[in-house]
Design a protein around this motif. Structure first.
Motif, PDB file in Angstrom:
ATOM      1  N   ILE A  10     -25.824  23.847  -7.801  1.00  0.00           N
ATOM      2  CA  ILE A  10     -26.017  25.190  -7.261  1.00  0.00           C
ATOM      3  C   ILE A  10     -25.485  25.250  -5.835  1.00  0.00           C
ATOM      4  N   ALA A  11     -24.890  26.390  -5.513  1.00  0.00           N
ATOM      5  CA  ALA A  11     -24.520  26.682  -4.129  1.00  0.00           C
ATOM      6  C   ALA A  11     -25.405  27.828  -3.655  1.00  0.00           C
ATOM      7  N   VAL A  12     -25.795  27.769  -2.413  1.00  0.00           N
ATOM      8  CA  VAL A  12     -26.536  28.857  -1.778  1.00  0.00           C
ATOM      9  C   VAL A  12     -25.641  29.401  -0.676  1.00  0.00           C
ATOM     10  N   VAL A  13     -25.482  30.724  -0.656  1.00  0.00           N
ATOM     11  CA  VAL A  13     -24.658  31.366   0.358  1.00  0.00           C
ATOM     12  C   VAL A  13     -25.584  32.103   1.318  1.00  0.00           C
ATOM     13  N   GLY A  14     -25.632  31.616   2.537  1.00  0.00           N
ATOM     14  CA  GLY A  14     -26.498  32.196   3.566  1.00  0.00           C
ATOM     15  C   GLY A  14     -27.611  31.232   3.920  1.00  0.00           C
ATOM     16  N   ALA A  15     -27.730  30.912   5.207  1.00  0.00           N
ATOM     17  CA  ALA A  15     -28.728  29.934   5.656  1.00  0.00           C
ATOM     18  C   ALA A  15     -29.847  30.569   6.467  1.00  0.00           C
ATOM     19  N   GLY A  16     -30.004  31.880   6.362  1.00  0.00           N
ATOM     20  CA  GLY A  16     -31.087  32.566   7.060  1.00  0.00           C
ATOM     21  C   GLY A  16     -32.405  32.417   6.316  1.00  0.00           C
ATOM     22  N   PHE A  17     -33.335  33.303   6.607  1.00  0.00           N
ATOM     23  CA  PHE A  17     -34.671  33.238   6.014  1.00  0.00           C
ATOM     24  C   PHE A  17     -34.622  33.249   4.487  1.00  0.00           C
ATOM     25  N   ALA A  18     -33.909  34.211   3.903  1.00  0.00           N
ATOM     26  CA  ALA A  18     -33.849  34.321   2.439  1.00  0.00           C
ATOM     27  C   ALA A  18     -33.124  33.134   1.824  1.00  0.00           C
ATOM     28  N   GLY A  19     -32.010  32.729   2.411  1.00  0.00           N
ATOM     29  CA  GLY A  19     -31.263  31.582   1.883  1.00  0.00           C
ATOM     30  C   GLY A  19     -32.092  30.310   1.899  1.00  0.00           C
ATOM     31  N   GLN A  20     -32.864  30.130   2.963  1.00  0.00           N
ATOM     32  CA  GLN A  20     -33.725  28.948   3.026  1.00  0.00           C
ATOM     33  C   GLN A  20     -34.839  29.027   1.991  1.00  0.00           C
ATOM     34  N   GLY A  21     -35.314  30.238   1.715  1.00  0.00           N
ATOM     35  CA  GLY A  21     -36.309  30.402   0.653  1.00  0.00           C
ATOM     36  C   GLY A  21     -35.746  30.011  -0.698  1.00  0.00           C
ATOM     37  N   HIS A  22     -34.494  30.381  -0.950  1.00  0.00           N
ATOM     38  CA  HIS A  22     -33.849  30.001  -2.209  1.00  0.00           C
ATOM     39  C   HIS A  22     -33.693  28.480  -2.273  1.00  0.00           C
ATOM     40  N   ALA A  23     -33.237  27.883  -1.173  1.00  0.00           N
ATOM     41  CA  ALA A  23     -33.059  26.432  -1.148  1.00  0.00           C
ATOM     42  C   ALA A  23     -34.375  25.716  -1.418  1.00  0.00           C
ATOM     43  N   PHE A  24     -35.452  26.183  -0.804  1.00  0.00           N
ATOM     44  CA  PHE A  24     -36.771  25.590  -1.026  1.00  0.00           C
ATOM     45  C   PHE A  24     -37.145  25.669  -2.506  1.00  0.00           C
ATOM     46  N   VAL A  93     -18.358  40.113  -3.115  1.00  0.00           N
ATOM     47  CA  VAL A  93     -18.522  38.694  -3.431  1.00  0.00           C
ATOM     48  C   VAL A  93     -18.901  38.455  -4.895  1.00  0.00           C
ATOM     49  N   VAL A  94     -19.813  39.253  -5.430  1.00  0.00           N
ATOM     50  CA  VAL A  94     -20.339  39.003  -6.780  1.00  0.00           C
ATOM     51  C   VAL A  94     -19.243  38.986  -7.848  1.00  0.00           C
ATOM     52  N   PRO A  95     -18.346  39.985  -7.914  1.00  0.00           N
ATOM     53  CA  PRO A  95     -17.304  39.936  -8.949  1.00  0.00           C
ATOM     54  C   PRO A  95     -16.398  38.708  -8.834  1.00  0.00           C
ATOM     55  N   ARG A  96     -16.127  38.269  -7.612  1.00  0.00           N
ATOM     56  CA  ARG A  96     -15.292  37.073  -7.423  1.00  0.00           C
ATOM     57  C   ARG A  96     -15.976  35.834  -7.991  1.00  0.00           C
ATOM     58  N   LEU A  97     -17.272  35.712  -7.733  1.00  0.00           N
ATOM     59  CA  LEU A  97     -18.002  34.550  -8.239  1.00  0.00           C
ATOM     60  C   LEU A  97     -18.118  34.584  -9.758  1.00  0.00           C
ATOM     61  N   LEU A  98     -18.425  35.749 -10.305  1.00  0.00           N
ATOM     62  CA  LEU A  98     -18.499  35.881 -11.770  1.00  0.00           C
ATOM     63  C   LEU A  98     -17.150  35.553 -12.400  1.00  0.00           C
ATOM     64  N   GLY A  99     -16.084  36.066 -11.805  1.00  0.00           N
ATOM     65  CA  GLY A  99     -14.741  35.803 -12.307  1.00  0.00           C
ATOM     66  C   GLY A  99     -14.351  34.342 -12.233  1.00  0.00           C
ATOM     67  N   ALA A 100     -14.977  33.613 -11.319  1.00  0.00           N
ATOM     68  CA  ALA A 100     -14.729  32.175 -11.189  1.00  0.00           C
ATOM     69  C   ALA A 100     -15.626  31.357 -12.119  1.00  0.00           C
ATOM     70  N   GLY A 101     -16.395  32.047 -12.964  1.00  0.00           N
ATOM     71  CA  GLY A 101     -17.218  31.349 -13.947  1.00  0.00           C
ATOM     72  C   GLY A 101     -18.585  30.913 -13.464  1.00  0.00           C
ATOM     73  N   LYS A 102     -19.072  31.536 -12.410  1.00  0.00           N
ATOM     74  CA  LYS A 102     -20.376  31.164 -11.872  1.00  0.00           C
ATOM     75  C   LYS A 102     -21.446  32.172 -12.283  1.00  0.00           C
ATOM     76  N   HIS A 103     -22.645  31.681 -12.551  1.00  0.00           N
ATOM     77  CA  HIS A 103     -23.809  32.549 -12.715  1.00  0.00           C
ATOM     78  C   HIS A 103     -24.240  32.942 -11.306  1.00  0.00           C
ATOM     79  N   VAL A 104     -24.772  34.158 -11.144  1.00  0.00           N
ATOM     80  CA  VAL A 104     -25.067  34.645  -9.796  1.00  0.00           C
ATOM     81  C   VAL A 104     -26.479  35.217  -9.711  1.00  0.00           C
ATOM     82  N   PHE A 105     -27.196  34.787  -8.675  1.00  0.00           N
ATOM     83  CA  PHE A 105     -28.450  35.425  -8.285  1.00  0.00           C
ATOM     84  C   PHE A 105     -28.177  36.112  -6.958  1.00  0.00           C
ATOM     85  N   CYS A 106     -28.475  37.384  -6.901  1.00  0.00           N
ATOM     86  CA  CYS A 106     -28.195  38.209  -5.728  1.00  0.00           C
ATOM     87  C   CYS A 106     -29.514  38.633  -5.108  1.00  0.00           C
ATOM     88  N   GLU A 107     -29.732  38.271  -3.855  1.00  0.00           N
ATOM     89  CA  GLU A 107     -31.018  38.503  -3.191  1.00  0.00           C
ATOM     90  C   GLU A 107     -31.445  39.961  -3.167  1.00  0.00           C
TER      91      GLU A 107
END
Length: 150
Positions: A10-24, A93-107
């Motif tokens: 998994i990749a997480v994009v964004g290291a702020g409050f929400a991104g850190q919550g996802h990482a946790f 960003v979302v269409p690019r990631l989907l087009g690259a074959g990635k599943h996406v969770f959008c905050e």
């Protein structure tokens, strides 16, 4: 019957409050019954602020950092991307990631324009990838009270 163990990168994009919550959450994913037997790997933290990226990556155990999504787009081993960006950034960003074959969770909601949302949903359908939009306010008791009042 036990499930065969496999890696889920998994990749997480964004290291702020929400991104850190996802990482946790991903770091502790083994507690979720749906992920039993899955080795969730925090592969890449995408964050343009290099000092923040290094600090957060070390805290949560990411294998690497990147300054932009271009660095994860062409990496097929990354199956899923969790986005924690400013509201106006998702629609590009979302269409690019989907087009690259990635599943996406959008905050947050992907956009407020229904036509733009429909365009993204068409990409979801076309690619067959999973897309989940998170919106924590749907669980807010004040929003529930307004809904019930209406």
């Amino acid at each position: 019957m036990s499930r065969t163990s496999r890696d889920l990168r998994i990749a997480v994009v964004g290291a702020g409050f929400a991104g850190q919550g996802h990482a946790f959450g991903f770091r502790n994913a083994q507690m979720l019954p749906a992920l039993k037997g899955v080795n969730v790997r925090l592969d890449t933290l995408v964050e343009p602020n290099a000092p923040l990226a290094q600090t957060v990556a070390a805290k949560y155990g990411f294998e690497r950092t990147a300054a932009g999504i271009e660095e994860i787009i062409d990496r097929p081993e990354i199956e899923a991307v969790s986005l924690a960006l400013p509201n106006n950034a998702y629609i590009d960003v979302v269409p690019r990631l989907l087009g690259a074959g990635k599943h996406v969770f959008c905050e947050k909601p992907i956009d407020h324009d229904v036509e733009k949302i429909k365009e993204v949903l068409a990409v979801v359908k076309e690619t067959g990838k999973k897309y989940q939009g998170g919106f924590n306010r749907r669980f807010d008791h004040n929003f529930r009270a307004i809904h019930e009042a209406v």
